[in-house]
Design an enzyme around this catalytic site. Structure first.
Site, mmCIF file in Angstrom:
data_model
loop_
_atom_site.group_PDB
_atom_site.id
_atom_site.type_symbol
_atom_site.label_atom_id
_atom_site.label_comp_id
_atom_site.label_asym_id
_atom_site.label_seq_id
_atom_site.Cartn_x
_atom_site.Cartn_y
_atom_site.Cartn_z
ATOM 1 C CG ASP A 98 -0.064 1.380 -1.402
ATOM 2 O OD1 ASP A 98 -0.726 2.399 -1.441
ATOM 3 O OD2 ASP A 98 0.439 0.770 -2.687
ATOM 4 C CG HIS A 297 -0.088 6.351 1.589
ATOM 5 N ND1 HIS A 297 -1.316 5.364 1.893
ATOM 6 C CD2 HIS A 297 0.525 5.542 0.533
ATOM 7 C CE1 HIS A 297 -1.315 4.361 1.117
ATOM 8 N NE2 HIS A 297 -0.074 4.087 0.348
#
Length: 318
Positions: A98, A297
């Site tokens: 991320d 994610h």
């Protein structure tokens, strides 16, 4: 595996570590902690590496400066350089997820003498644009499509307040809305109706993802209830400042060995897909781009076996 506090040149950092051998530093993103790397710390230690995952600046048990500019990229990269030195090492492989991927890419870009290889998860390398600071560019895109990327909404001074008012609900929504197991129509796209806070676009019926146990989730809730979201959101408030800081790095490539791993269902691909496709132009030592089927994610937590295998194979090939 142990948790301990380590004093670096500028910060007291809380780290999760295990193993001995070549150093691998694991950099988490938003809204995560060092514990997001638990499976990787153990797997890398078992494979013969010294794995260290810090709570990053503003997170968990690590110091939390107040000033917004204290979270600029130069500071985040400096923290990782300081950590390597405080651990008694001179070099490391850096792995990020991320926003931690952006930190990892910049560690490799700015300090190739310290970071001998780099792995990014979920967020591809984005070269510095010549056209405009990033927030203005994102606003222009949003105006054309009548929506606002959540990163733009995070620029507001009070953007972290909804998260602080309900850490448990905020974290549950964040993890659920970017998870691969969440139905496609309910996953976040990152784009918001103008003026609508990110959390208001996510269903109140959000549940914990399959990989997130209540006990593990409670560790996140405790950390963010105590430390708040101001520091973590400040990372995003420095995007324009980072752009101005890195003018001298314009057109610079990353030449160390590199690897990129992404989940097939990661919503980030909806707004970073072009960077993913163009990475080979900027990562001259790129050794692979792995797309993990059905993953979202939170890839190192959703699919630890796949990520661990890819990391170990990459490290052994160095």
């Amino acid at each position: 595996m142990q948790r301990r506090q380590i004093q670096t040149e500028r910060l007291s950092q809380s780290i999760l570590e295990a193993g001995s051998g070549p150093l691998v530093v694991l950099v988490h993103g938003f809204p995560e902690l060092a514990i997001s790397w638990t499976a990787q710390v153990q797997a890398l230690a078992d494979a013969g590496y010294r794995a260290v995952a810090p709570d990053m600046r503003g997170y968990g048990g690590t110091d939390k400066p107040v000033a917004v500019e204290a979270y600029r990229m130069a500071e985040l990269v400096g923290d990782m350089v300081d950590l390597v030195h405080a651990l008694g090492e001179t070099q490391a492989v850096v792995v990020g997820h991320d926003f931690g991927s952006a930190v990892a890419w910049n560690c490799a870009l700015q300090r190739p003498d310290v970071f001998r290889a780099v792995v990014g998860l979920s967020v591809p390398f984005a070269p510095r644009s010549l056209r405009a600071p990033p927030i203005a560019a994102l606003k222009a895109i949003g105006q054309r499509i009548g929506q606002e990327l959540y990163i733009v909404s995070f620029q507001a001074p009070d953007a972290h307040h909804p998260f602080d008012s309900d850490p448990r609900g905020s974290l549950r929504k964040a993890f659920w809305s970017y998870d691969g197991a969440t139905p496609a129509g309910q996953r976040s796209t990152g784009w918001l109706p103008p003026g609508v806070p990110m959390l208001d676009t996510i269903s109140d019926e959000a549940t914990l993802p399959p990989w997130l146990t209540p006990e593990h989730f409670d560790l996140y809730v405790q950390a963010f209830s105590a430390g708040g979201f101001a520091g973590p959101v400040n990372w995003y408030r420095n995007l324009d400042r980072n752009w101005h800081d890195t003018e001298a790095l314009q057109d610079k490539t990353i030449d160390q060995p590199g690897l990129f791993i992404v989940g097939a269902f990661d919503p980030v691909r909806l707004y970073s897909g072009k960077q993913e496709e163009a990475q080979g132009q900027w990562l001259t030592g790129l050794r692979g781009q792995i797309v993990v089927p059905d993953a979202g994610h939170w890839i190192q937590q959703e699919r630890p076996e796949a990520v661990n295998a890819a990391l170990v194979a990459f490290l052994r090939d160095l």
